[in-house]
Design an enzyme around this catalytic site. Structure first.
Site, PDB file in Angstrom:
ATOM      1  N   GLU A 111       0.853  -1.201   0.000  1.00  0.00           N
ATOM      2  CA  GLU A 111       0.000   0.000   0.000  1.00  0.00           C
ATOM      3  C   GLU A 111       0.879   1.237   0.000  1.00  0.00           C
ATOM      4  OE1 GLU A 111      -3.075   0.017   2.965  1.00  0.00           O
ATOM      5  OE2 GLU A 111      -4.143  -1.635   2.009  1.00  0.00           O
ATOM      6  N   HIS A 127      -9.412  11.035   2.508  1.00  0.00           N
ATOM      7  CA  HIS A 127      -9.187  10.100   1.406  1.00  0.00           C
ATOM      8  C   HIS A 127      -9.531  10.833   0.123  1.00  0.00           C
ATOM      9  CE1 HIS A 127      -9.240   6.603  -1.137  1.00  0.00           C
ATOM     10  NE2 HIS A 127      -8.763   5.886  -0.137  1.00  0.00           N
ATOM     11  N   ARG A 184      -1.541  10.865  -0.959  1.00  0.00           N
ATOM     12  CA  ARG A 184      -2.979  11.104  -0.750  1.00  0.00           C
ATOM     13  C   ARG A 184      -3.341  12.571  -0.530  1.00  0.00           C
ATOM     14  NH1 ARG A 184      -5.635   6.503   3.247  1.00  0.00           N
ATOM     15  NH2 ARG A 184      -5.598   4.863   1.696  1.00  0.00           N
ATOM     16  N   HIS A 217     -11.613  10.778   6.534  1.00  0.00           N
ATOM     17  CA  HIS A 217     -11.422   9.329   6.571  1.00  0.00           C
ATOM     18  C   HIS A 217     -10.864   8.841   7.904  1.00  0.00           C
ATOM     19  CE1 HIS A 217     -10.907   5.393   4.843  1.00  0.00           C
ATOM     20  NE2 HIS A 217      -9.597   5.412   4.954  1.00  0.00           N
ATOM     21  N   ARG A 247      -1.451   9.299   9.114  1.00  0.00           N
ATOM     22  CA  ARG A 247      -1.440   7.853   9.350  1.00  0.00           C
ATOM     23  C   ARG A 247      -0.892   7.111   8.148  1.00  0.00           C
ATOM     24  NH1 ARG A 247      -6.105   3.722   8.330  1.00  0.00           N
ATOM     25  NH2 ARG A 247      -6.373   5.183   6.609  1.00  0.00           N
TER      26      ARG A 247
END
Ligand SMILES: Cc1cc2nc3c(=O)[nH]c(=O)nc-3n(C[C@H](O)[C@H](O)[C@H](O)COP(=O)(O)OP(=O)(O)OC[C@H]3O[C@@H](n4cnc5c(N)ncnc54)[C@H](O)[C@@H]3O)c2cc1C
Length: 500
Positions: A116, A232, A276, A335, A370
């Site tokens: 990821e 997100h 992101r 998110h 995160r």
């Protein structure tokens, strides 16, 4: 009239992975778990798609996982907390597998793991492609139901914490079937999840409205970095609330982000696969200009869509859209909440008798941003630690201060709050928008009292206004640079204000 329940044991507020992990670890101490809805429903844990990050393969190590976590956290992680998370991570995943969580396996029996964003190794243990959260929770709930020390009350929502004159937490006041119940416990564990539900566009369940954060704030617990919210970049903007995720893997497969004219939206060397926060800001800017942004997977995925991305396909179909032939409208969505109630490595907050775990806590593992798939891991690792510490607490017979149920927010005011949070405390923030939002919250508090969503929203907005830099999930259009020395926001409600 308030009913009374004395529990010589542990009270767990919230039934996501963090709360249930704490409840299991509190054995053999008597433990009561409160959940507003039936177990497994209405919690982010059941909705998690990707899985749990942990160094489980031969080419990985806790040190590498820690280095990636620290890099994502943009200078604000606590290295000791990250060390605990990454060292205890593999055992936590194996423990869940032993409970029956059906993690995907490689031919030799090892864990199959996905790569990821921002991970230097493929280290995300997954279940059936995108079903990790639901499968893990199913296994954990079965174990909870088998555990004789745990009692579950569904339909229970905590509205205040009970405190003595010295500040110790003695339990909680909860709504249960229209009745108010005062529950006294030796230890109270807040595991109420995040606050995405304070935003109009969010991937979070409706219950994630920062209520635990507000409960802890109102009794004087320290709150850390509430301004850090992760957005997100690509939630489906198809009128479904909460907004379904259009997973990053779609862009990994070559799906492109385009505006109404079909032009690219992200100006970055990595284009649509930029970090992101960069992608989220580019999409937000296009929308703020009055445009719309779409994910075009017609060529890159096409007919393979139902097979490769069944969850996203189902969400599109529910909205009357066929992503094999049509563009998917997307928008950034709140998110994950990195900030939270200050908690040590055993979930202890700054108030005796009060613990916090999972997304509601600030354990130090996420810093300003995160790393993907570290949050289920945090819930399992720190949930267990908090449960073990909470079971050692001795009940205190101290005299309680009077506690009152927090006022409820009318639904139209909550809807207005959510619109304003997305507009003014969202992906792009500035002093004018945040000040406008804080003024509006003040007016709503005067009209409705300190309803928990208003209290939580104020914490985010005021801390965002005070942080005059851009770091991690927090972007200030009027202060795009970073402070030279990273610093935490630490907030405690003044005693005088608590008494008022
Ligand atoms: C769509 C989606 C996908 C995700 N994918 C991943 C992923 O792949 N990997 C990963 O690591 N993380 C992922 N995350 C994040 C992760 O799911 C959460 O951070 C994590 O599950 C939080 O666990 P928790 O136990 O702290 O909170 P939750 O699971 O949200 O549980 C909170 C509980 O508290 C209850 N509650 C709230 N307020 C009250 C109250 N006042 N009184 C009583 N109970 C209350 C709620 O009803 C709920 O039961 C994802 C999140 C979302 C939304």
């Amino acid at each position: 009239m308030t009913e009374f329940l004395r529990l010589d044991g542990v009270l767990v507020v919230g039934a996501g992975l963090a709360g249930l992990s704490a409840a299991l670890a509190a054995a053999p101490r008597r433990t009561l778990v409160l959940s507003p809805v039936p177990l497994g429903e209405g919690c982010a844990s059941s909705w998690a798609q990707g899985g749990m990050a942990a160094a489980l393969s031969a080419d990985d190590s806790p040190e590498l996982h820690a280095a990636d976590t620290l890099a994502a956290g943009a200078g604000l992680c606590d290295p000791e907390a990250v060390d605990i998370l990454t060292r205890e991570g593999p055992a936590a995943v194996r423990a869940l597998a032993a409970l029956g969580a059906p993690f995907d396996r490689r031919p030799g029996g090892g864990f199959a793991q996905s790569l990821e964003a921002a991970h230097s190794r493929a280290r995300v243990a997954r279940v059936g492609g995108d079903g990790a959260g639901a499968a893990i929770m199913k296994a954990v709930i079965a174990e909870v139901r088998r555990s004789p020390h745990i009692e579950i009350r569904e339909g229970a929502r905590v509205t205040a914490l009970i405190q003595d004159h010295g500040g110790r937490i003695l339990g909680a006041l909860a709504w249960l079937g229209g009745r108010l119940i005062e529950i006294r416990a030796a230890a109270t564990v807040l595991a109420t999840g995040g606050l995405g539900g304070l935003y109009a566009v969010t991937t979070n369940p409706a219950a994630a409205r920062g209520e635990g954060l507000a409960l802890a704030w109102r009794v004087g617990a320290e709150i850390v970095d509430p301004e850090f919210v992760q957005f997100h970049p690509t939630a489906l903007d198809v009128g479904i609330d909460p907004a379904p995720l259009a997973t990053e893997a779609l862009r990994g497969e070559g799906a492109r982000l385009v505006n109404v004219s079909g032009a690219p939206v992200v100006d970055h060397p990595l284009a649509d696969l930029a970090p992101r926060d960069v992608v989220a800001r580019a999409i937000a800017a296009e929308i703020a200009r009055g445009g719309r942004v779409f994910l075009d997977a017609r060529e890159a995925v096409g007919d393979a869509f139902p097979r490769e991305f069944p969850a996203v396909f189902a969400a599109c179909r529910a909205a009357g859209l066929d992503p094999r032939m049509q563009l998917m409208p997307v928008a950034p969505a709140a998110h994950y909440h990195m900030g939270g109630i200050a908690a040590d490595a055993h979930g202890r907050t700054t108030l005796v008798g009060l613990f916090a775990v999972g997304e509601v806590a600030s354990s130090g593992v996420h810093g300003a941003n995160r790393l993907a798939s570290n949050s289920l891991l945090e819930a399992a690792v720190f949930g267990r630690r908090a449960g073990e510490a909470a079971r050692e607490e001795i009940a205190d017979g101290g005299r309680a201060l009077e506690a009152a149920a927090a006022p409820e927010l009318p639904s139209e005011t909550l809807a207005e709050l959510r619109r304003r949070m997305t507009a003014d405390a969202g992906v792009r923030r500035d002093a004018a928008g945040l000040s406008r939002l804080i003024d509006w919250i003040g007016g709503a508090e005067r009209a409705h009292g300190p309803a928990l969503p208003l209290v939580a929203a104020r914490l985010v907005a005021e801390a965002a206004l005070a942080r005059r830099e851009s770091r991690g999930g927090h972007f200030r259009a009027d202060f795009p640079d970073v402070y030279e020395h990273p610093a935490h926001t630490r907030l405690v409600l003044a005693k005088k204000a608590r008494a008022a």
